[in-house]
Motif scaffolding. Structure first.
Motif, PDB file in Angstrom:
ATOM      1  N   ARG A 199       0.846  -1.336   0.162  1.00  0.00           N
ATOM      2  CA  ARG A 199       0.023   0.102   0.084  1.00  0.00           C
ATOM      3  C   ARG A 199       0.772   1.176  -0.055  1.00  0.00           C
ATOM      4  NH1 ARG A 199      -5.426  -0.855   1.545  1.00  0.00           N
ATOM      5  NH2 ARG A 199      -5.960  -2.759   2.212  1.00  0.00           N
ATOM      6  N   PHE A 200       2.184   1.179   0.328  1.00  0.00           N
ATOM      7  CA  PHE A 200       3.017   2.149   0.481  1.00  0.00           C
ATOM      8  C   PHE A 200       3.768   2.555  -0.551  1.00  0.00           C
ATOM      9  CE2 PHE A 200       1.596   1.149   4.911  1.00  0.00           C
ATOM     10  CZ  PHE A 200       1.242   2.400   5.238  1.00  0.00           C
ATOM     11  N   GLN A 201       4.123   1.354  -1.616  1.00  0.00           N
ATOM     12  CA  GLN A 201       4.693   1.612  -2.657  1.00  0.00           C
ATOM     13  C   GLN A 201       3.834   2.451  -3.842  1.00  0.00           C
ATOM     14  OE1 GLN A 201       5.284  -2.546  -3.553  1.00  0.00           O
ATOM     15  NE2 GLN A 201       6.781  -2.661  -1.282  1.00  0.00           N
ATOM     16  N   GLY A 202       2.864   2.822  -3.626  1.00  0.00           N
ATOM     17  CA  GLY A 202       2.250   3.745  -4.917  1.00  0.00           C
ATOM     18  C   GLY A 202       2.433   5.090  -4.526  1.00  0.00           C
ATOM     19  N   PRO A 203       1.871   5.989  -5.486  1.00  0.00           N
ATOM     20  CA  PRO A 203       1.907   7.239  -5.369  1.00  0.00           C
ATOM     21  C   PRO A 203       1.369   8.250  -4.281  1.00  0.00           C
ATOM     22  CG  PRO A 203       0.550   7.019  -6.873  1.00  0.00           C
ATOM     23  CD  PRO A 203       0.868   5.636  -6.513  1.00  0.00           C
ATOM     24  N   GLY A 204       0.541   7.267  -3.542  1.00  0.00           N
ATOM     25  CA  GLY A 204      -0.100   7.908  -2.413  1.00  0.00           C
ATOM     26  C   GLY A 204      -1.270   8.943  -2.974  1.00  0.00           C
ATOM     27  N   GLU A 205      -1.992   9.834  -2.195  1.00  0.00           N
ATOM     28  CA  GLU A 205      -2.688  10.758  -2.461  1.00  0.00           C
ATOM     29  C   GLU A 205      -2.616  12.067  -1.900  1.00  0.00           C
ATOM     30  OE1 GLU A 205      -6.719  10.126  -0.359  1.00  0.00           O
ATOM     31  OE2 GLU A 205      -5.760   8.876   1.039  1.00  0.00           O
ATOM     32  N   THR A 206      -3.252  13.058  -2.619  1.00  0.00           N
ATOM     33  CA  THR A 206      -2.939  14.580  -2.378  1.00  0.00           C
ATOM     34  C   THR A 206      -4.332  15.063  -1.807  1.00  0.00           C
ATOM     35  OG1 THR A 206      -1.263  14.955  -3.987  1.00  0.00           O
ATOM     36  CG2 THR A 206      -2.439  16.807  -3.339  1.00  0.00           C
ATOM     37  N   ARG A 207      -4.348  15.494  -0.591  1.00  0.00           N
ATOM     38  CA  ARG A 207      -5.455  16.299  -0.076  1.00  0.00           C
ATOM     39  C   ARG A 207      -5.357  17.809  -0.083  1.00  0.00           C
ATOM     40  NH1 ARG A 207      -7.679  12.993   4.316  1.00  0.00           N
ATOM     41  NH2 ARG A 207      -7.702  10.692   3.662  1.00  0.00           N
ATOM     42  N   VAL A 208      -6.422  18.382   0.063  1.00  0.00           N
ATOM     43  CA  VAL A 208      -6.460  19.796   0.058  1.00  0.00           C
ATOM     44  C   VAL A 208      -7.369  20.472   1.088  1.00  0.00           C
ATOM     45  CG1 VAL A 208      -6.877  22.305  -1.098  1.00  0.00           C
ATOM     46  CG2 VAL A 208      -5.837  20.263  -2.312  1.00  0.00           C
ATOM     47  N   GLY A 209      -7.211  21.120   2.039  1.00  0.00           N
ATOM     48  CA  GLY A 209      -7.990  21.538   3.237  1.00  0.00           C
ATOM     49  C   GLY A 209      -7.944  22.977   3.151  1.00  0.00           C
ATOM     50  N   SER A 210      -9.024  23.627   3.545  1.00  0.00           N
ATOM     51  CA  SER A 210      -9.256  25.321   3.726  1.00  0.00           C
ATOM     52  C   SER A 210      -9.545  25.764   5.173  1.00  0.00           C
ATOM     53  CB  SER A 210     -10.418  25.571   2.752  1.00  0.00           C
ATOM     54  OG  SER A 210     -11.489  24.955   3.180  1.00  0.00           O
ATOM     55  N   GLY A 211      -9.137  26.776   5.478  1.00  0.00           N
ATOM     56  CA  GLY A 211      -9.427  27.460   6.542  1.00  0.00           C
ATOM     57  C   GLY A 211      -9.692  28.839   6.531  1.00  0.00           C
ATOM     58  N   PHE A 212     -10.619  29.453   7.504  1.00  0.00           N
ATOM     59  CA  PHE A 212     -10.949  30.607   7.454  1.00  0.00           C
ATOM     60  C   PHE A 212     -11.164  31.293   9.030  1.00  0.00           C
ATOM     61  CE2 PHE A 212     -14.272  34.229   7.679  1.00  0.00           C
ATOM     62  CZ  PHE A 212     -13.471  35.075   6.779  1.00  0.00           C
ATOM     63  N   ASP A 213     -10.680  32.402   9.543  1.00  0.00           N
ATOM     64  CA  ASP A 213     -10.787  33.041  10.715  1.00  0.00           C
ATOM     65  C   ASP A 213     -10.820  34.459  10.611  1.00  0.00           C
ATOM     66  OD1 ASP A 213     -10.966  32.474  13.422  1.00  0.00           O
ATOM     67  OD2 ASP A 213      -8.776  32.812  13.890  1.00  0.00           O
ATOM     68  N   VAL A 214     -11.367  34.775  12.025  1.00  0.00           N
ATOM     69  CA  VAL A 214     -11.665  36.256  11.890  1.00  0.00           C
ATOM     70  C   VAL A 214     -11.457  36.529  13.421  1.00  0.00           C
ATOM     71  CG1 VAL A 214     -13.484  37.896  12.012  1.00  0.00           C
ATOM     72  CG2 VAL A 214     -13.569  36.361  10.150  1.00  0.00           C
ATOM     73  N   HIS A 215     -10.890  37.622  13.661  1.00  0.00           N
ATOM     74  CA  HIS A 215     -10.629  38.327  14.930  1.00  0.00           C
ATOM     75  C   HIS A 215     -10.773  39.788  15.134  1.00  0.00           C
ATOM     76  CE1 HIS A 215      -8.955  35.053  17.312  1.00  0.00           C
ATOM     77  NE2 HIS A 215      -8.567  34.619  16.151  1.00  0.00           N
ATOM     78  N   ALA A 216     -11.656  40.335  16.073  1.00  0.00           N
ATOM     79  CA  ALA A 216     -12.021  41.721  16.243  1.00  0.00           C
ATOM     80  C   ALA A 216     -10.666  42.510  16.744  1.00  0.00           C
ATOM     81  CB  ALA A 216     -13.132  42.081  16.853  1.00  0.00           C
ATOM     82  N   PHE A 217     -10.482  43.623  16.476  1.00  0.00           N
ATOM     83  CA  PHE A 217      -9.494  44.589  17.213  1.00  0.00           C
ATOM     84  C   PHE A 217     -10.009  45.046  18.298  1.00  0.00           C
ATOM     85  CE2 PHE A 217      -8.054  45.718  12.769  1.00  0.00           C
ATOM     86  CZ  PHE A 217      -6.719  45.214  12.819  1.00  0.00           C
ATOM     87  N   GLY A 218      -9.184  45.417  19.352  1.00  0.00           N
ATOM     88  CA  GLY A 218      -9.382  45.854  20.665  1.00  0.00           C
ATOM     89  C   GLY A 218      -8.135  46.591  21.224  1.00  0.00           C
ATOM     90  N   PRO A 219      -8.255  46.991  22.573  1.00  0.00           N
ATOM     91  CA  PRO A 219      -7.197  47.651  23.158  1.00  0.00           C
ATOM     92  C   PRO A 219      -5.678  46.894  22.682  1.00  0.00           C
ATOM     93  CG  PRO A 219      -9.043  47.574  24.485  1.00  0.00           C
ATOM     94  CD  PRO A 219      -9.282  46.573  23.381  1.00  0.00           C
ATOM     95  N   GLY A 220      -4.748  47.690  22.658  1.00  0.00           N
ATOM     96  CA  GLY A 220      -3.457  46.996  22.561  1.00  0.00           C
ATOM     97  C   GLY A 220      -2.555  47.904  21.712  1.00  0.00           C
ATOM     98  N   ASP A 221      -1.150  47.593  21.663  1.00  0.00           N
ATOM     99  CA  ASP A 221      -0.281  48.286  20.867  1.00  0.00           C
ATOM    100  C   ASP A 221       0.262  47.441  20.033  1.00  0.00           C
ATOM    101  OD1 ASP A 221       1.219  46.542  22.441  1.00  0.00           O
ATOM    102  OD2 ASP A 221       2.167  48.276  23.484  1.00  0.00           O
ATOM    103  N   HIS A 222      -0.020  46.299  19.529  1.00  0.00           N
ATOM    104  CA  HIS A 222       0.478  45.341  18.717  1.00  0.00           C
ATOM    105  C   HIS A 222      -0.350  44.158  18.420  1.00  0.00           C
ATOM    106  CE1 HIS A 222       1.506  42.918  22.123  1.00  0.00           C
ATOM    107  NE2 HIS A 222       1.470  41.796  21.235  1.00  0.00           N
ATOM    108  N   ILE A 223      -0.114  43.736  17.221  1.00  0.00           N
ATOM    109  CA  ILE A 223      -0.783  42.320  17.074  1.00  0.00           C
ATOM    110  C   ILE A 223       0.295  41.250  16.791  1.00  0.00           C
ATOM    111  CG2 ILE A 223      -2.616  43.501  15.919  1.00  0.00           C
ATOM    112  CD1 ILE A 223      -1.579  42.471  13.054  1.00  0.00           C
ATOM    113  N   VAL A 224      -0.290  39.939  16.963  1.00  0.00           N
ATOM    114  CA  VAL A 224       0.717  38.795  16.483  1.00  0.00           C
ATOM    115  C   VAL A 224       0.209  38.092  15.112  1.00  0.00           C
ATOM    116  CG1 VAL A 224       1.739  36.809  17.203  1.00  0.00           C
ATOM    117  CG2 VAL A 224       1.519  38.651  18.846  1.00  0.00           C
ATOM    118  N   LEU A 225       0.867  38.079  14.072  1.00  0.00           N
ATOM    119  CA  LEU A 225       0.444  37.664  12.792  1.00  0.00           C
ATOM    120  C   LEU A 225       1.511  36.668  12.109  1.00  0.00           C
ATOM    121  CD1 LEU A 225      -2.039  37.953  10.784  1.00  0.00           C
ATOM    122  CD2 LEU A 225      -0.738  39.640   9.661  1.00  0.00           C
ATOM    123  N   GLY A 226       1.170  35.667  12.071  1.00  0.00           N
ATOM    124  CA  GLY A 226       2.111  34.634  11.329  1.00  0.00           C
ATOM    125  C   GLY A 226       3.121  34.417  12.178  1.00  0.00           C
TER     126      GLY A 226
END
Length: 396
Positions: free
Chosen positions: A232-259
């Motif tokens: 079973r592990f000698q073939g090409p395998g399979e390719t999967r695709v997943g999607s994601g979506f997220d939202v965050h609101a702004f609030g008090p602070g002096d910076h954001i963390v992104l990535g």
């Protein structure tokens, strides 16, 4: 209630424990290792099912019952997976299951799934069907209808009769039960030798129902089984695709963390963790590609452990599950949506940090940014959104 029980309750919904039986010696395949620790597709046989359970969003905890002499082998097979500490088994499989059940009683689980370590090709859909049936039944097992003609044979090899195969099914694992029922049945059956956990519940007067199993969910018993499994592990395998979506609101602070990068800003992002909308989105995309639920199932916002936590923990966990399944992340494509701060000056740093977290070549991570032309909540500067696509390669 113990700390462990409280932890399972924080995850919400029915508490389901997967118990994997791996205490057998199983030297029939030759060599010096019990069969559950032999290599299959470059990983120990045991690791395959452990990875599937660890990635399943509806499994609260996973415990393995092992032979005490096998602890170093177990540690290697389970490396990097979020599992309960293993416990020692008994002389017979039935003893091992009972000891495993007793060991998780303090978790106060609602349901338990019992799985044989030598069935490496367990798939999430089989687990789903077993779990769904437990809503209506005290016990349920996956099974496949018997298709071959069955013969009864004397000791000298002479056929003494043909068995009617109507209504005959081949039982598989994981077998699912309401935990209190199975624990009581195993306690009552101590000292007997029954062939599977369904038989234990039946002996106690319980009813067990079947759900469709899968032909690929085979048990590795002989060297021929192992050779077929390896193909079973000698073939090409399979390719999967997943999607994601997220939202965050702004609030008090002096910076954001992104990535994973700290960016100065006149506001912060609000969230239970560090509110890194980029890493949350990427983690969800990876979970989606391997059918492992979403970030909230693995890291519930009701769990105080994740309050203010750095989101690289979440992304690294998603990547570890892909690795545990024998797969690899081929490509990640991230788009960040906001009016400000400007993402362009930070794009390379964000892509580099994502690649570093997941151990990827930088060319496998794409980071883009866009505005919504001042439309919607992002256009009004109320928050940030991100969407991502993850391409993952898995064994066939």
């Amino acid at each position: 209630m113990t700390d462990a029980a409280a932890e399972t309750k924080r995850k919400g919904g029915p508490r389901r424990v997967a118990l994997v039986v791996a205490a057998g010696r199983g030297y029939r395949l030759g060599g010096d290792l019990p069969k559950q620790y032999l290599s299959l597709g470059g990983r120990p046989i045991l690791r395959h099912c452990l990875a599937t359970f660890a990635a399943h969003p509806d499994i609260t905890a996973v415990r393995v019952v092992i032979h005490p002499d096998d602890r170093p082998l177990y540690d290697q097979a389970a490396r990097g997976l979020d599992l309960l500490e293993p416990v020692p088994g008994g002389a017979e499989r039935q003893d091992s299951v009972r000891l495993g059940l007793e060991s998780v009683a303090d978790l106060d689980p609602d349901q338990v799934l019992i799985h044989d370590a030598a069935r490496p090709f367990l798939t999430p859909d089989v687990v789903d069907r077993v779990i769904a049936a437990l809503d209506a039944h005290a016990g349920t097992i996956p099974a496949v209808a018997q298709a071959d003609t069955l013969k009864r044979v004397d000791a000298d090899g002479r056929i003494s009769g043909t068995v009617d195969r109507a209504g005959l099914w081949r039982a598989q694992t994981p077998q699912g039960f309401r935990f209190p029922d199975l624990l009581a049945a195993h306690r009552a059956a101590a000292g007997q030798t029954l062939t599977d956990d369904a038989a234990v519940l039946e002996a106690a007067g319980g009813a067990v129902w079947i759900v469709p199993g899968a032909e690929r969910n085979v048990k590795i018993t002989t060297t021929d089984d192992l050779r077929r499994a390896e193909r079973r592990f000698q073939g090409p395998g399979e390719t999967r695709v997943g999607s994601g979506f997220d939202v965050h609101a702004f609030g008090p602070g002096d910076h954001i963390v992104l990535g994973g990068i700290r960016i100065p800003h006149d506001q912060g992002l609000m969230g239970h963790s560090d509110a890194d909308v980029a890493l949350h989105t990427l983690a969800d995309a990876i979970y989606g590609a391997i059918a492992a639920g979403d970030i909230g199932r693995h890291f519930p916002p009701t769990d105080d452990r994740w309050k203010g936590a750095p989101s690289d923990v979440f992304l690294r966990h998603a990547g570890a599950l892909v690795d545990a399944l024998g797969g690899r992340i081929v490509h990640l494509d991230l788009t960040v949506m906001c009016e400000r701060p400007k993402i362009g000056p930070h794009r390379a740093a964000i892509a580099g940090r994502i690649a570093e977290i997941l151990g990827l070549d930088g060319g496998r991570v794409a980071v883009k940014a866009t505005t919504t032309e001042r439309l919607g909540f992002t256009g009004r500067g109320e928050g940030m959104a991100a969407q991502a696509t993850a391409t993952v390669s898995l064994p066939g």
